[in-house]
Motif scaffolding. Structure first.
Motif: not given
Length: 197
Positions: A81-90
């Motif tokens: 939600e904060i950073d839709p480009r965060n690869i690690g979270a995906y």
């Protein structure tokens, strides 16, 4: 006047140093395998900086290590939600689905990570594994190939591409397993001996 300005700045520096210290302490506890302690310090840090995506992600990983998967997922989703480009979270969110044997949703999350960085060997390998488990063999083969092209020492991709080739009766299976064995991937020798000796 200068002294007044300096005095006013001291609390700012103290808070800033305290935040840094808490994050460092949390990360140290995490690296030492003390996940509950790490979470306590991530929580303290996040009281001051509630949108620090690194601290939120690391807290999620700590929850994951403790087997508290729902809390982990909530943290990963907050990071996205904060950073839709965060690869690690995906990738971490995808691993949640993979753990549940929901390979379609795992692949969906891994693909998001891969699209953000097509040079990511980890994303391509995880996407291939999810497709493989979901029975989508053509897609799995495509992403195993991509993972290996991105990193010629990707033993995991070699091993599972070899296993997929065995399943499909394709040539080159033993070469892939041999590569994984040479790189030192756990379980590669056992599979090689089973299918290639």
């Amino acid at each position: 006047m200068k002294n007044i300005v300096l005095l006013l700045m001291i609390p700012f520096f103290m808070v800033s140093c305290e935040e840094k210290d808490e994050l460092d302490i949390a990360n140290k506890h995490y690296n030492d395998g003390e996940y509950q302690k790490a979470i306590q310090f991530y929580n303290k840090h996040l009281e001051m900086k509630p949108a620090d995506e690194i601290a939120i992600y690391n807290r999620g990983r700590a929850y994951e290590e403790l087997g508290q998967y729902e809390k982990a997922v909530n943290n990963f989703l907050k990071v996205i939600e904060i950073d839709p480009r965060n690869i690690g979270a995906y990738l971490s969110y995808g691993k949640h689905f993979y753990r549940q044997k929901d390979y379609e949703n795992a692949a969906f999350q891994f693909e998001k990570a891969y699209k953000l960085n097509t040079n990511s060997t980890k994303s391509a390998t995880l996407l291939a594994r999810a497709y493989h488990k979901a029975g989508k063999v053509e897609e799995a083969m495509e992403y195993y190939n991509i993972a290996i092209n991105n990193d010629k020492d990707n033993a995991e991709a070699y091993l599972y591409r070899g296993a997929l080739k065995v399943h499909l009766n394709q040539s080159g299976a033993c070469n892939d397993m041999q590569m994984a064995k040479n790189i030192g991937y756990e379980g590669a020798e056992e599979l090689y001996n089973k299918y290639c000796n």
